[in-house]
Design an enzyme around this catalytic site. Sequence first.
Site, PDB file in Angstrom:
ATOM      1  N   TYR A  89       0.828  -1.212   0.000  1.00 46.37           N
ATOM      2  CA  TYR A  89       0.000   0.000   0.000  1.00 46.37           C
ATOM      3  C   TYR A  89       0.865   1.267   0.000  1.00 46.37           C
ATOM      4  O   TYR A  89       0.436   2.302  -0.478  1.00 46.37           O
ATOM      5  CB  TYR A  89      -0.889   0.043   1.256  1.00 46.37           C
ATOM      6  CG  TYR A  89      -2.200  -0.670   1.132  1.00 46.37           C
ATOM      7  CD1 TYR A  89      -2.262  -2.025   0.832  1.00 46.37           C
ATOM      8  CD2 TYR A  89      -3.402   0.009   1.330  1.00 46.37           C
ATOM      9  CE1 TYR A  89      -3.467  -2.683   0.742  1.00 46.37           C
ATOM     10  CE2 TYR A  89      -4.618  -0.642   1.243  1.00 46.37           C
ATOM     11  CZ  TYR A  89      -4.638  -1.982   0.946  1.00 46.37           C
ATOM     12  OH  TYR A  89      -5.848  -2.623   0.862  1.00 46.37           O
ATOM     13  N   LYS A 102       2.799 -15.374   2.560  1.00 42.43           N
ATOM     14  CA  LYS A 102       2.946 -16.129   1.303  1.00 42.43           C
ATOM     15  C   LYS A 102       4.438 -16.422   1.148  1.00 42.43           C
ATOM     16  O   LYS A 102       5.071 -16.059   0.157  1.00 42.43           O
ATOM     17  CB  LYS A 102       2.374 -15.285   0.148  1.00 42.43           C
ATOM     18  CG  LYS A 102       2.302 -15.985  -1.197  1.00 42.43           C
ATOM     19  CD  LYS A 102       1.210 -17.033  -1.294  1.00 42.43           C
ATOM     20  CE  LYS A 102       1.366 -17.829  -2.595  1.00 42.43           C
ATOM     21  NZ  LYS A 102       0.469 -18.995  -2.652  1.00 42.43           N
ATOM     22  N   ASP A 122      -6.531  -6.838   4.285  1.00 39.99           N
ATOM     23  CA  ASP A 122      -7.669  -6.178   3.630  1.00 39.99           C
ATOM     24  C   ASP A 122      -8.593  -7.225   3.019  1.00 39.99           C
ATOM     25  O   ASP A 122      -9.806  -7.218   3.234  1.00 39.99           O
ATOM     26  CB  ASP A 122      -7.143  -5.232   2.538  1.00 39.99           C
ATOM     27  CG  ASP A 122      -8.281  -4.556   1.782  1.00 39.99           C
ATOM     28  OD1 ASP A 122      -9.215  -4.060   2.442  1.00 39.99           O
ATOM     29  OD2 ASP A 122      -8.238  -4.528   0.534  1.00 39.99           O
ATOM     30  N   ASP A 155     -12.597  -8.759   4.521  1.00 42.87           N
ATOM     31  CA  ASP A 155     -13.895  -8.759   3.812  1.00 42.87           C
ATOM     32  C   ASP A 155     -14.455 -10.173   3.755  1.00 42.87           C
ATOM     33  O   ASP A 155     -15.658 -10.391   3.918  1.00 42.87           O
ATOM     34  CB  ASP A 155     -13.753  -8.224   2.369  1.00 42.87           C
ATOM     35  CG  ASP A 155     -13.993  -6.719   2.261  1.00 42.87           C
ATOM     36  OD1 ASP A 155     -13.622  -5.990   3.207  1.00 42.87           O
ATOM     37  OD2 ASP A 155     -14.548  -6.268   1.237  1.00 42.87           O
ATOM     38  N   ASP A 166      -3.429 -18.193   0.845  1.00 42.81           N
ATOM     39  CA  ASP A 166      -4.452 -18.874   0.034  1.00 42.81           C
ATOM     40  C   ASP A 166      -5.160 -19.940   0.869  1.00 42.81           C
ATOM     41  O   ASP A 166      -6.387 -20.049   0.863  1.00 42.81           O
ATOM     42  CB  ASP A 166      -3.872 -19.453  -1.274  1.00 42.81           C
ATOM     43  CG  ASP A 166      -2.541 -20.176  -1.096  1.00 42.81           C
ATOM     44  OD1 ASP A 166      -1.990 -20.180   0.026  1.00 42.81           O
ATOM     45  OD2 ASP A 166      -2.040 -20.754  -2.089  1.00 42.81           O
TER      46      ASP A 166
HETATM   47  C1  IPM Z   1     -10.433  -0.869   3.941  1.00 41.82           C
HETATM   48  C2  IPM Z   1     -10.510  -0.283   2.561  1.00 41.82           C
HETATM   49  C3  IPM Z   1      -9.276   0.565   2.297  1.00 41.82           C
HETATM   50  C4  IPM Z   1      -8.079  -0.373   2.326  1.00 41.82           C
HETATM   51  C5  IPM Z   1      -9.259   1.378   0.995  1.00 41.82           C
HETATM   52  C6  IPM Z   1     -10.468   2.244   0.863  1.00 41.82           C
HETATM   53  C7  IPM Z   1      -8.020   2.212   0.875  1.00 41.82           C
HETATM   54  O1  IPM Z   1     -10.677  -1.277   1.606  1.00 41.82           O
HETATM   55  O2  IPM Z   1     -10.358  -0.097   4.913  1.00 41.82           O
HETATM   56  O3  IPM Z   1     -10.489  -2.085   4.079  1.00 41.82           O
HETATM   57  O4  IPM Z   1      -7.771  -1.026   1.324  1.00 41.82           O
HETATM   58  O5  IPM Z   1      -7.434  -0.443   3.373  1.00 41.82           O
HETATM   59 MN    MN Z   2     -11.064  -3.241   2.474  1.00 45.59          MN
END
Ligand code: IPM
Ligand code: MN
Length: 355
Positions: free
Chosen positions: A141, A191, A247, A251, A223
Site C-alpha cells: 500500500y 505467502k 484487507d 472482507d 491462500d
Molecule cells: C479498507 C478499505 C481501504 C483499504 C481502501 C479504501 C483504501 O478497503 O479499509 O479495508 O484497502 O485499506
Molecule cells: Mn477493504
Amino acid sequence: MTKKITVIPGDGIGKEITEAAVAVLKKADGKFGLSLEYDYHDAGGTAYDKFGTPLPEETLAAAKASDGVLFGAVGGDKWDSVEPTLRPEKAILGLRKGLGLYANLRPVKVADALVQYSPLKPELVKGVDLVIVRELIGGIYFGDRCESEMKDGAERAWDLENYSVPEVDRIARLAFETAKLRRGKVTSVDKSNVLATSRLWRRTVEKVHEDYKDVALDHLYVDNCAMQLAVRPTQFDVICTGNLFGDILSDEAAVIGGSIGMMPSASIGEQTSLFEPIHGSAPDIAGKGIANPIGTILSAAMLLRYSLKEEKAAAAVEAACDKALADGFRTPDLWTEGFKKANTESMTQAILDRL
Ligand code: IPM
Ligand code: MN
Ligand code: NAD
C-alpha cells in the site's frame, strides 16, 4: 474533562452511518456521563470537490488533536478517474499514515441471533470469535509505485511490496499481546513460499514469539487461510497479517457474520486512534437510508473502549446492538421473511431504545 471526538463522515453512506453512531454515542454519554464533544471534518471525494484535496490539512490536524476519530467511508464512482494521488481513498490512507496507525483490529464475532443467517452452515459459524490484526501503514500500500512506464516496447505499471523487521516486530507484538487477553493463539498469515517480504515476515514473527511462549503460534499461507476461514472459522483466535492480505481476508471473514455492514474496526498507533467500519461507501445504496449502521456503531463502541477507557459504556452499546438483532430488527442486507424490516434510522432507534 471534555473528550473531543473528530467525526469524519466522508462519502456515500458515510454520512448516514456516522450520524447513527453519533446518536448512539450521545445516548451513551447521557447514560454514563462521558462529556463528549464532536468536531466534524471533511475527507474523501467530498473534500476533493470542496478543496481540491481528499485530505485537507485541517482534517488531519483536528484528528491528531482529538481523543478519538470516528470515520465513515470514502470513495465512489464519481471520483474513479481523478488523478491517483488525489483519489478519495488517499484520505483514509493519509489519516492512517499521518496518525501512525500501524495496527488495524478487525474483530469477527457472530451474535447468536445471526448464526443461522450466515451464508455458512450454522454449525460452522457458532462460536466464531476471531480478530484480524492487520498491519496498516506498510507493505504494498505504501511502497514505491509507477502508474505507467514503457519497458521493452510495452506499457507497464508496478507497486513495490516491502516490509522492514521493526514494522513486522511491532505488529507481531501487538498480535501476541492481543492473544494473551483472549484464547492465546496467533495464526500468522503470509505467502512465504513465494515472497521475500513474507519470508522476512515469518522469521520476524517467530523471533518475537520467543518473548511470548505462553501464546501458541502457527503459520498459514494466505491462500490456505482464505479457504480455512470458510471451512472451519472457529479454529482462529488472532490472525496476524500484512496490509494487503489483511484487507482481503477481512472482507471474506465479514461474511461469516452475515454482512459486511456489521463489522467494526479500530486502528491504533502511538497516539490518537481511529475507528471505522471495514466496509466502504457502498455507492449502490448511498442516499437510500438503508445502510446497516451496526459496523459503525460497534466501531464507536471500540472508540469508547480503547480511546476513552469507558468499558461499561462500550459493553452497553454492544449489548444494545445484540438485543436489537435478537429482537428481530434487520436492515435489508440481513433481512429475511419473518423479521422486522428496518432502515438505518429505525435500526438505530431500536439500538437507542435498548441502550
Ligand atoms: C479498507 C478499505 C481501504 C483499504 C481502501 C479504501 C483504501 O478497503 O479499509 O479495508 O484497502 O485499506
Ligand atoms: Mn477493504
Ligand atoms: P463496499 O464495502 O462499499 O460495498 C460492497 C458491498 O457491500 C456493496 O454491495 C454494498 O452495498 C454493501 N455494503 C457495504 N456496507 C454496507 C452497509 N453498511 N450496509 C449494507 N450494505 C453494505 O465496497 P466497494 O463497493 O468495493 O467500494 C465502494 C467504494 O468504497 C470504493 O470507492 C472503495 O474504494 C471505497 N472503500 C472505502 C473504504 C473506506 O473508506 N475505509 C473501505 C472499502 C472501500
